[in-house]
Design a protein around this motif. Structure first.
Motif, PDB file in Angstrom:
ATOM      1  N   ALA A  75       0.724  -1.182  -0.006  1.00  0.00           N
ATOM      2  CA  ALA A  75      -0.051  -0.077   0.046  1.00  0.00           C
ATOM      3  C   ALA A  75       0.682   1.402  -0.008  1.00  0.00           C
ATOM      4  O   ALA A  75       0.373   2.270   0.068  1.00  0.00           O
ATOM      5  N   GLN A  76       1.990   0.865  -0.014  1.00  0.00           N
ATOM      6  CA  GLN A  76       2.948   2.303  -0.107  1.00  0.00           C
ATOM      7  C   GLN A  76       2.978   2.904  -1.550  1.00  0.00           C
ATOM      8  O   GLN A  76       3.118   2.212  -2.552  1.00  0.00           O
ATOM      9  N   GLY A  77       3.313   4.144  -1.521  1.00  0.00           N
ATOM     10  CA  GLY A  77       3.220   4.978  -2.870  1.00  0.00           C
ATOM     11  C   GLY A  77       4.611   4.888  -3.057  1.00  0.00           C
ATOM     12  O   GLY A  77       5.468   4.181  -2.727  1.00  0.00           O
ATOM     13  N   PRO A  78       4.969   5.455  -4.536  1.00  0.00           N
ATOM     14  CA  PRO A  78       3.838   6.257  -5.259  1.00  0.00           C
ATOM     15  C   PRO A  78       2.881   5.297  -6.054  1.00  0.00           C
ATOM     16  O   PRO A  78       3.210   4.126  -6.371  1.00  0.00           O
ATOM     17  N   TYR A  79       1.891   5.814  -6.621  1.00  0.00           N
ATOM     18  CA  TYR A  79       1.027   5.089  -7.790  1.00  0.00           C
ATOM     19  C   TYR A  79       1.359   6.010  -9.154  1.00  0.00           C
ATOM     20  O   TYR A  79       1.679   7.207  -8.958  1.00  0.00           O
ATOM     21  N   TYR A  80       0.951   5.253 -10.066  1.00  0.00           N
ATOM     22  CA  TYR A  80       1.242   5.872 -11.492  1.00  0.00           C
ATOM     23  C   TYR A  80      -0.137   5.911 -12.267  1.00  0.00           C
ATOM     24  O   TYR A  80      -1.065   4.816 -12.425  1.00  0.00           O
ATOM     25  N   SER A  81      -0.402   7.108 -12.890  1.00  0.00           N
ATOM     26  CA  SER A  81      -1.238   7.317 -13.945  1.00  0.00           C
ATOM     27  C   SER A  81      -0.780   7.125 -15.171  1.00  0.00           C
ATOM     28  O   SER A  81       0.493   7.934 -15.333  1.00  0.00           O
ATOM     29  N   SER A  82      -1.229   6.803 -16.231  1.00  0.00           N
ATOM     30  CA  SER A  82      -0.501   6.729 -17.594  1.00  0.00           C
ATOM     31  C   SER A  82      -1.618   6.572 -18.743  1.00  0.00           C
ATOM     32  O   SER A  82      -2.822   6.362 -18.592  1.00  0.00           O
ATOM     33  N   ILE A  83      -1.167   7.306 -19.740  1.00  0.00           N
ATOM     34  CA  ILE A  83      -1.852   7.136 -21.113  1.00  0.00           C
ATOM     35  C   ILE A  83      -1.090   6.403 -22.113  1.00  0.00           C
ATOM     36  O   ILE A  83       0.193   6.555 -22.295  1.00  0.00           O
ATOM     37  N   TRP A  84      -1.631   5.092 -22.837  1.00  0.00           N
ATOM     38  CA  TRP A  84      -0.985   4.466 -23.938  1.00  0.00           C
ATOM     39  C   TRP A  84      -1.551   4.718 -25.226  1.00  0.00           C
ATOM     40  O   TRP A  84      -2.814   4.822 -25.185  1.00  0.00           O
ATOM     41  N   ILE A  85      -0.772   4.613 -26.133  1.00  0.00           N
ATOM     42  CA  ILE A  85      -1.545   4.719 -27.673  1.00  0.00           C
ATOM     43  C   ILE A  85      -1.229   3.616 -28.214  1.00  0.00           C
ATOM     44  O   ILE A  85       0.000   2.998 -27.971  1.00  0.00           O
TER      45      ILE A  85
END
Length: 701
Positions: free
Chosen positions: A439-449
């Motif tokens: 549960a430790q961070g970080p977390y990642y948001s991403s966009i893929w094409i």
């Protein structure tokens, strides 16, 4: 037209592991300094970072900062204090291999170990327990025995339906010839190998005493002159008959696993220890010195073994009487001669390191796809999502648990009292520590094409390595597409995505405070225009900024603001939209307990009579929860919009999303919001193998 910058974060027991509630948080990022080795930076990117494929014997081992495992340390040390444990070792593994190992306490006094007296009197109770200390692992060895049977089965050397014993009247598909009395229990003919793996071979230690722990009685009954061998124990107990018809009941059985060791030796032509080591453990990179046969007498043990306290109590009617030469018939404690550990190998007689066990459990409990419980034993429940096995011998208690979150935890201990710690408590607390670790961070948001072209991406380049990374990749012909700065683990990290250079000239900035950013802005503003901007606060609460720029030879008009409040941002979106400016970059962060927005607009006016004020219609949101964002995106995509920018950020404990969707031609896109250091590599590889590449990554929490 130039832009404008405006001021505006064993007893032996196998049992079903309780189904712990899995955390809704994702797992943390890899604390590892990543440097690009010589050669093509794209290839370096694919090989420098560890992965957790879990599908081959040579899968890379992930590295994580020791500080991330502080929760495990705290649990181990607390339980040692609670249950008076003198020495223990812990190992944690993922589906590939061990990711953490540590020793706790002291190895114990020299007079309980096979080591000379210490030169330093202060070390009379031993030295700090090393992570690679050897412990008797007790019944935690049973799944290794079961795995060896499966290995022989899969290799076609036996079938689990084969009869275990060759006695008068046995069918041809039997393995081990044993001597039985003339009036033997004929049901012995029916015992199959698989039934003994599943603890249903007909033995019930609550009915017929488990003479494996009453060596003196077996010694006398068989008129021996040396400690009983596995065959001695087996034939003596078979002579007493079965307690139920094989396959009709299930009772945990040490005897059944001792006999499985005999089957393994007969079929393989090797000793039990050598077969399991060479076939199961050595291919995992486990050292031979980390897997030894347990020895009953102190002076014959490996010097790396910790102390086993000489308990002098009786176990029911079992007097701990030695069968070893020179002391046969004399009373000895369980830990030093009362039991014959050399004959326990397949049911509890190996001494191993926690790391060796953790590697085994990682790769055999979860080798690519987890094997079902019924492939090992009849219980735990085959439908369970996690398994555990505990072991208990004199002065030793052990546990190996596969938590529902996918981590394996092995804890080996010695103690001053008999079997005082509770397996369920240890499982729960260790698996809770595993949840906290994930549960430790970080977390990642991403966009893929949808584009299988060359790319380089890293979600967490440490700030002190980022400039070198930029220099190396630029020099190798790569173009920076996006950079996102964020604070994690008390420091600044950069998520960055790159594509093969296409001739576009570009510049980048990072780590500036507001004044420094404005200075750099003034230097670039005349000849370049900004395409991406990111804001965050550093460990000291200072706002920092990073940006990407491209050459602007035609003086395309654009605008940026980097410290907007939500209200200011909403107002500018409305005003700039009316003036024909299209939002192309948005990034949220926390400053002084408030949400702030950094954004970039590009002048893109619509022609006369167009339905929108910009030539390319777009939609944008900010300050939304992830669920609201997902609904927004689904609606936007249904209307023909493509996601072109997204940032997830936190304000206090709230997770928020800012995003842009644009109605313009282009490749298909995917959006992911909760990958992290423990899942990024595997998930990213799946996407890459399917022909996708990342164009934007942001880190949060």
């Amino acid at each position: 037209m130039p832009g404008t910058a405006v001021a505006a974060p064993d007893g032996d027991a196998a049992r079903q592991l309780a189904k712990y509630q899995r955390t809704t948080k994702a797992a943390p990022g890899i604390d590892q300094e990543v440097t690009l080795p010589p050669g093509d930076p794209a290839e370096a990117e694919r090989t420098a970072r560890p992965t957790r494929s879990g599908r081959s014997a040579d899968c890379p081992v992930s590295a994580h900062a020791a500080s991330r495992f502080a929760g495990f340390d705290a649990v181990a040390e607390d339980l040692m204090d609670q249950w008076n444990i003198g020495s223990s070792t812990l190992a944690v593994s993922d589906e590939c291999s061990t990711i953490y190992q540590r020793g706790y306490g002291l190895t114990g006094p020299f007079w309980l170990r096979n080591v000379p007296p210490p030169a330093n009197p202060l070390q009379i109770f031993g030295t700090p327990t090393p992570a690679n200390a050897l412990f008797r692992v007790a019944s935690v060895v049973k799944p290794i025995t079961a795995a060896a049977i499966h290995d022989l089965d899969e290799r076609g050397m036996l079938d689990k339906g084969d009869r275990a014993f060759c006695v008068p009247g046995s069918p041809a598909n039997c393995h081990v010839t044993v001597n039985v009395p003339a009036n033997f229990d004929t049901r012995i003919r029916d015992i199959t190998v698989g039934q003994m793996v599943g603890h249903s071979g007909g033995f019930d230690r609550t009915v017929t005493t488990d003479y494996l722990f009453r060596a003196w009685e077996t010694y006398q009954a068989r008129n021996l002159s040396a400690p009983p061998t596995p065959r001695d124990f087996a034939e003596y107990m078979l002579s007493l008959g079965l307690d139920f018809a094989p396959g009709t009941d299930g009772e945990y059985s040490n005897l059944g696993y001792l006999m499985l060791g005999m089957v393994i030796e007969k079929v393989s032509g090797m000793s039990y220890r050598d077969y399991v080591y060479q076939r199961l453990l050595a291919p995992l990179g486990i050292s031979s010195a980390d897997v030894v046969l347990s020895r009953g007498k102190r002076l014959t043990r490996d010097p790396r073994e910790v102390a086993y306290w000489c308990l002098d109590n009786n176990w029911g009617t079992n007097e701990p009487i030695s069968t070893y030469p020179g002391e046969a018939g004399q009373r000895r404690c369980f830990a030093d001669g009362g039991w014959v550990h050399e004959s326990m190998a397949a049911h509890g007689g190996l001494s191993m390191t926690a790391n060796a066990l953790a590697r085994f459990y990682a790769r055999w409990w979860n080798f690519g796809n987890p094997r079902d419980g019924d492939e090992y034993w009849a219980f735990p429940n085959p439908d369970a999502s996690a398994y555990s096995h505990g072991g208990s011998l004199e002065a030793v208690q052990t546990l190996a648990a596969r938590c529902t979150n996918g981590l394996n935890v092995v804890w080996l201990t010695n103690q001053h009292a008999w079997a005082t710690w509770q397996q369920a408590t240890v499982e729960q607390r260790m698996c809770a520590a595993a949840d906290d670790f994930l549960a430790q961070g970080p977390y990642y948001s991403s966009i893929w094409i949808k584009d299988s072209g060359g790319h380089v991406a890293d979600p967490d380049t440490p700030a002190n390595l980022y400039q070198a990374r930029v220099d190396n990749l630029r020099g190798a012909g790569w173009r920076l597409l996006d950079v996102n700065g964020y604070r994690s683990r008390g420091a600044t990290y950069y998520a960055n995505t790159w594509a093969r250079g296409d001739g576009t000239q570009w510049m980048a900035t990072h780590g500036h405070d507001f004044a420094g950013f404005n200075t750099r802005f003034d230097q670039l503003n005349d000849d370049w225009r900004m395409t991406k901007v990111s804001g965050w606060t550093d460990a000291g609460g200072m706002p920092r900024y990073a940006s990407v720029w491209v050459a602007n030879p035609n003086d395309a008009a654009w605008r940026t603001h980097i410290r907007m409040t939500n209200a200011q941002y909403q107002k500018r979106v409305e005003d700039y939209d009316a003036d024909g400016y299209r939002l192309i970059s948005v990034d949220g962060y926390e400053l002084g307990g408030q949400a702030r927005i950094a954004a970039v607009w590009l002048y893109d006016p619509a022609g006369a009579g167009a339905p929108s004020n910009t030539a390319t219609p777009y939609r944008a949101i900010h300050g939304k929860a992830i669920g609201d964002y997902q609904n927004w995106l689904a609606n936007a995509e249904a209307d023909g919009y493509r996601l072109t920018d997204k940032d997830i950020y936190t304000v206090g404990t709230a997770v928020r999303v800012a995003a842009i969707a644009t109605k313009q031609p282009g490749p298909d896109t995917k959006s992911f919001s909760d990958w992290n250091f423990f899942t990024w590599d595997d998930n990213a590889k799946l996407q890459e193998d399917a022909g996708w590449r990342p164009v934007s990554i942001s880190g949060y929490r």
